[in-house]
Write a protein that holds these residues in place. Sequence first.
Motif, short mmCIF file in Angstrom:
data_model
loop_
_atom_site.label_atom_id
_atom_site.label_comp_id
_atom_site.label_asym_id
_atom_site.label_seq_id
_atom_site.Cartn_x
_atom_site.Cartn_y
_atom_site.Cartn_z
N UNK A 162 0.85 -1.19 0.00
CA UNK A 162 0.00 0.00 0.00
C UNK A 162 0.89 1.24 0.00
N UNK A 163 0.57 2.18 -0.90
CA UNK A 163 1.37 3.39 -1.06
C UNK A 163 0.48 4.61 -0.88
N UNK A 164 0.88 5.48 0.03
CA UNK A 164 0.20 6.76 0.23
C UNK A 164 0.82 7.76 -0.73
N UNK A 165 0.00 8.33 -1.62
CA UNK A 165 0.49 9.26 -2.64
C UNK A 165 0.11 10.70 -2.34
N UNK A 166 -0.32 10.98 -1.10
CA UNK A 166 -0.81 12.31 -0.77
C UNK A 166 0.24 13.38 -1.04
N UNK A 172 8.80 5.36 -0.07
CA UNK A 172 9.42 6.08 -1.18
C UNK A 172 9.57 5.22 -2.44
N UNK A 173 9.90 5.89 -3.54
CA UNK A 173 10.02 5.23 -4.83
C UNK A 173 11.06 4.10 -4.80
N UNK A 174 12.16 4.30 -4.10
CA UNK A 174 13.18 3.26 -4.02
C UNK A 174 12.62 2.00 -3.36
N UNK A 175 11.87 2.16 -2.29
CA UNK A 175 11.26 1.01 -1.61
C UNK A 175 10.18 0.35 -2.48
N UNK A 176 9.44 1.18 -3.21
CA UNK A 176 8.39 0.63 -4.11
C UNK A 176 9.03 -0.21 -5.20
N UNK A 177 10.07 0.31 -5.86
CA UNK A 177 10.71 -0.46 -6.92
C UNK A 177 11.40 -1.71 -6.37
N UNK A 178 11.95 -1.62 -5.17
CA UNK A 178 12.55 -2.81 -4.55
C UNK A 178 11.48 -3.88 -4.32
#
Length: 182
Positions: A162-166, A172-178
């Motif tokens: 789950x990603x909060x985009x507010x 962060x993007x690095x953690x999302x891509x990982x």
Amino acid sequence: MTEDTTTPLPRLIIVSGQPGSGKTTLAHRVAREIGCPAVIRDEIKEGMVHAHGPGFQPAESDPLTMRTYPLFFECLQLLLAAGVAVVAEAAFQHRLWHTGLGPLMDLGELRIVRCHTQEHTMMARRRIRMSSEPTRAAHADAATLTPEPEWTPLHLDRPTLDVDTTDGYRPGLEAITAFCQA
């Protein structure tokens, strides 16, 4: 000793969320970061409307929307069957989308990224894009200017983030891509 010659399944990264949750922007960013195509359901419909010519009137479940759904899944199936990792983005509400994703689960290793934000941010984003993005004329966006109380996020037995985009991305993007590449 025998060598393992099996080819790993390509990654299918599903980016989902309500309209205005930031999913399209994130899907394009993730695809650039990991080096694969992004297949965006709304962009497929926009291409159909462009080919259709002037006079198209969008509505919920209009004929082009109904043609977009199977085409979206056919594109994903074609890419995955060819061994291509792909980011797929749509407003994947569970009750509407889980059946289309079922046949893809054997073709790719699924990761789900669910975008969310505060309701007032989501509504503001919807209004802004309606007035500033000409391609949005392909969609019945006026119907999305009120909150969707019946929204049920995609939930499958697959790794989900789950990603909060507010304000940016949390995580962060690095953690999302990982997460997408794990």
